[in-house]
Design an enzyme around this catalytic site. Structure first.
Site, PDB file in Angstrom:
ATOM      1  N   ALA A 152       0.800  -1.223   0.000  1.00  0.00           N
ATOM      2  CA  ALA A 152       0.000   0.000   0.000  1.00  0.00           C
ATOM      3  C   ALA A 152       0.836   1.278   0.000  1.00  0.00           C
ATOM      4  CB  ALA A 152      -0.941  -0.017   1.199  1.00  0.00           C
TER       5      ALA A 152
ATOM      6  N   ASN B 274       1.631  -3.795   8.326  1.00  0.00           N
ATOM      7  CA  ASN B 274       2.330  -4.287   7.132  1.00  0.00           C
ATOM      8  C   ASN B 274       3.248  -3.226   6.520  1.00  0.00           C
ATOM      9  OD1 ASN B 274       1.238  -6.998   6.907  1.00  0.00           O
ATOM     10  ND2 ASN B 274      -0.720  -5.994   6.601  1.00  0.00           N
TER      11      ASN B 274
ATOM     12  N   HIS C 292      -0.757   7.490   3.634  1.00  0.00           N
ATOM     13  CA  HIS C 292       0.550   7.181   4.232  1.00  0.00           C
ATOM     14  C   HIS C 292       1.532   8.271   3.808  1.00  0.00           C
ATOM     15  CE1 HIS C 292      -0.786   3.243   5.490  1.00  0.00           C
ATOM     16  NE2 HIS C 292      -1.111   2.913   4.256  1.00  0.00           N
TER      17      HIS C 292
HETATM   18  N1  LIG Z   1       1.505  -5.410   2.500  1.00  0.00           N
HETATM   19  C1  LIG Z   1       0.461  -4.609   2.350  1.00  0.00           C
HETATM   20  O1  LIG Z   1       0.578  -3.422   2.065  1.00  0.00           O
HETATM   21  C2  LIG Z   1      -0.919  -5.181   2.544  1.00  0.00           C
HETATM   22  C3  LIG Z   1      -2.050  -4.481   2.066  1.00  0.00           C
HETATM   23  C4  LIG Z   1      -3.308  -5.073   2.213  1.00  0.00           C
HETATM   24  C5  LIG Z   1      -3.432  -6.300   2.873  1.00  0.00           C
HETATM   25  N2  LIG Z   1      -2.317  -6.916   3.361  1.00  0.00           N
HETATM   26  C6  LIG Z   1      -2.428  -8.207   4.066  1.00  0.00           C
HETATM   27  O2  LIG Z   1      -2.690  -9.231   3.121  1.00  0.00           O
HETATM   28  C7  LIG Z   1      -3.456 -10.277   3.755  1.00  0.00           C
HETATM   29  C8  LIG Z   1      -4.664 -10.600   2.887  1.00  0.00           C
HETATM   30  O3  LIG Z   1      -5.472  -9.446   2.758  1.00  0.00           O
HETATM   31  P1  LIG Z   1      -6.982  -9.573   2.233  1.00  0.00           P
HETATM   32  O4  LIG Z   1      -7.503  -8.173   2.158  1.00  0.00           O
HETATM   33  O5  LIG Z   1      -7.038 -10.430   1.025  1.00  0.00           O
HETATM   34  O6  LIG Z   1      -7.647 -10.345   3.476  1.00  0.00           O
HETATM   35  P2  LIG Z   1      -9.026 -11.188   3.502  1.00  0.00           P
HETATM   36  O7  LIG Z   1      -9.418 -11.260   4.937  1.00  0.00           O
HETATM   37  O8  LIG Z   1     -10.004 -10.647   2.515  1.00  0.00           O
HETATM   38  O9  LIG Z   1      -8.609 -12.661   2.988  1.00  0.00           O
HETATM   39  C9  LIG Z   1      -7.767 -13.522   3.708  1.00  0.00           C
HETATM   40  C10 LIG Z   1      -8.138 -14.957   3.350  1.00  0.00           C
HETATM   41  O10 LIG Z   1      -7.148 -15.813   3.911  1.00  0.00           O
HETATM   42  C11 LIG Z   1      -7.773 -16.881   4.601  1.00  0.00           C
HETATM   43  N3  LIG Z   1      -6.905 -17.271   5.721  1.00  0.00           N
HETATM   44  C12 LIG Z   1      -6.606 -16.540   6.821  1.00  0.00           C
HETATM   45  N4  LIG Z   1      -5.774 -17.233   7.620  1.00  0.00           N
HETATM   46  C13 LIG Z   1      -5.540 -18.429   7.006  1.00  0.00           C
HETATM   47  C14 LIG Z   1      -4.793 -19.578   7.345  1.00  0.00           C
HETATM   48  N5  LIG Z   1      -4.099 -19.655   8.503  1.00  0.00           N
HETATM   49  N6  LIG Z   1      -4.768 -20.617   6.481  1.00  0.00           N
HETATM   50  C15 LIG Z   1      -5.486 -20.565   5.326  1.00  0.00           C
HETATM   51  N7  LIG Z   1      -6.249 -19.521   4.960  1.00  0.00           N
HETATM   52  C16 LIG Z   1      -6.258 -18.443   5.783  1.00  0.00           C
HETATM   53  C17 LIG Z   1      -9.125 -16.333   5.069  1.00  0.00           C
HETATM   54  O11 LIG Z   1     -10.060 -17.382   5.252  1.00  0.00           O
HETATM   55  C18 LIG Z   1      -9.498 -15.399   3.921  1.00  0.00           C
HETATM   56  O12 LIG Z   1     -10.246 -16.054   2.919  1.00  0.00           O
HETATM   57  C19 LIG Z   1      -3.835  -9.755   5.153  1.00  0.00           C
HETATM   58  O13 LIG Z   1      -2.971 -10.329   6.132  1.00  0.00           O
HETATM   59  C20 LIG Z   1      -3.594  -8.256   5.053  1.00  0.00           C
HETATM   60  O14 LIG Z   1      -3.220  -7.663   6.303  1.00  0.00           O
HETATM   61  C21 LIG Z   1      -1.073  -6.401   3.186  1.00  0.00           C
END
Ligand SMILES: NC(=O)c1ccc[n+]([C@@H]2O[C@H](COP(=O)([O-])OP(=O)(O)OC[C@H]3O[C@@H](n4cnc5c(N)ncnc54)[C@H](O)[C@@H]3O)[C@@H](O)[C@H]2O)c1
Length: 252
Positions: free
Chosen positions: A119, A175, A203
């Site tokens: 992000a 993150n 940010h």
């Molecule tokens: N790096 C960045 O800038 C940034 C930006 C946005 C999101 N993220 C991260 O990316 C990840 C995914 O984001 P999202 O918006 O798609 O989230 P989301 O909640 O929409 O989807 C996550 C999916 O992963 C599954 N899941 C969670 N834990 C699990 C496990 N232990 N084993 C198997 N499946 C599992 C959930 O059931 C869900 O379907 C999050 O951790 C979020 O914090 C990072």
């Protein structure tokens, strides 16, 4: 063509599965199996009901878009199965012991762990901090109070301190600060504001060093179909996957 195993089939998983890129999602796993099945229909890959079968499927790289817990639970096994990794839940790498363990395994297995810019932007040249020390590195994040579930009628500073403390209080907002810290090779100061007047995740990154100073401001719009995910974070992973095997490497 690069073959991908998708770990986590939520907001970001959807965007990856739907994009027609120069890679193919061949295997999918989510702790909620129906989500993997749904995205399998979109991507043409195979949904697996348990992680063991998923990780034994033939593909090159795991894209983790699940959770910090998933990274901690599965990173070691992924690397031992000789898959490269892309980690979205980079907050998992704020734990120095875990981080050095999985880097050690990746080194022995000759695999890569990729962290997308997510992000924010600017991680490329903030890496100069590993060469010439950065004297100031501040991340100032502003969000609508609703996105943190907090009541606020005016702009309010809700956290000021080091990124590793922010992680404990606001685990969903780590993150970006962890990615910055890993790039710069030093701790990040964080100011977290809520402001009812903003409808974007903002940010601001302030860097000072022997080279001069940098100011970056990123005003994040939500993804068109997924308001919970900043569109830039989703686009960032698509561009990482598009370029990952290209011989010309720009801006690292
Ligand atoms: N790096 C960045 O800038 C940034 C930006 C946005 C999101 N993220 C991260 O990316 C990840 C995914 O984001 P999202 O918006 O798609 O989230 P989301 O909640 O929409 O989807 C996550 C999916 O992963 C599954 N899941 C969670 N834990 C699990 C496990 N232990 N084993 C198997 N499946 C599992 C959930 O059931 C869900 O379907 C999050 O951790 C979020 O914090 C990072």
């Amino acid at each position: 063509m690069l073959s991908i195993g998708l770990l986590g089939c939520g907001n970001i998983g959807h965007i990856i599965a739907e994009y027609q890129g120069n890679w193919k999602v061949v295997a999918l796993y989510d702790k909620v199996h129906e989500r993997a099945c749904e995205l399998a229909l979109v991507s043409g890959g195979t949904p697996y009901e348990n992680f063991e079968d998923f990780i034994n499927a033939p593909f090159d790289l795991v894209v983790e878009a699940a959770s910090v817990k998933a990274v901690k639970a599965y990173a070691e096994t992924i690397l031992l199965h000789e898959k490269h990794m892309v980690v979205m839940s980079v907050g998992a790498l704020s734990d120095p012991l875990f981080r050095s363990q999985i880097i050690g395994i990746a080194r022995r297995q000759k695999r890569k762990i990729h962290i997308p810019s997510g992000a924010i932007t600017g991680l490329d040249n903030i890496k100069v901090g590993q060469i010439a020390p950065i004297s100031r590195l501040l991340l100032r994040t502003t969000k609508n109070p609703a996105s943190l579930g907090l009541p606020a009628s005016e702009r309010t500073l809700i956290f000021e301190g080091k990124a590793n403390e922010c992680i404990k209080e606001f685990p969903r907002n780590v993150n970006v600060s962890v990615a910055l810290s890993l790039a710069a090779g030093r701790e990040v100061d964080v100011e977290l504001y809520v402001d009812p007047a903003v409808d974007r995740n903002i940010h601001e990154i302030i860097v000072e060093g022997v080279f001069g100073d940098i100011f970056i401001r990123v005003n994040n719009l939500p993804s068109p179909d997924n308001p919970a995910t900043s569109y830039l974070a989703a686009l960032s992973i698509l561009s990482l996957l598009t370029n990952i095997e290209e011989p010309l490497v720009v801006g690292t």
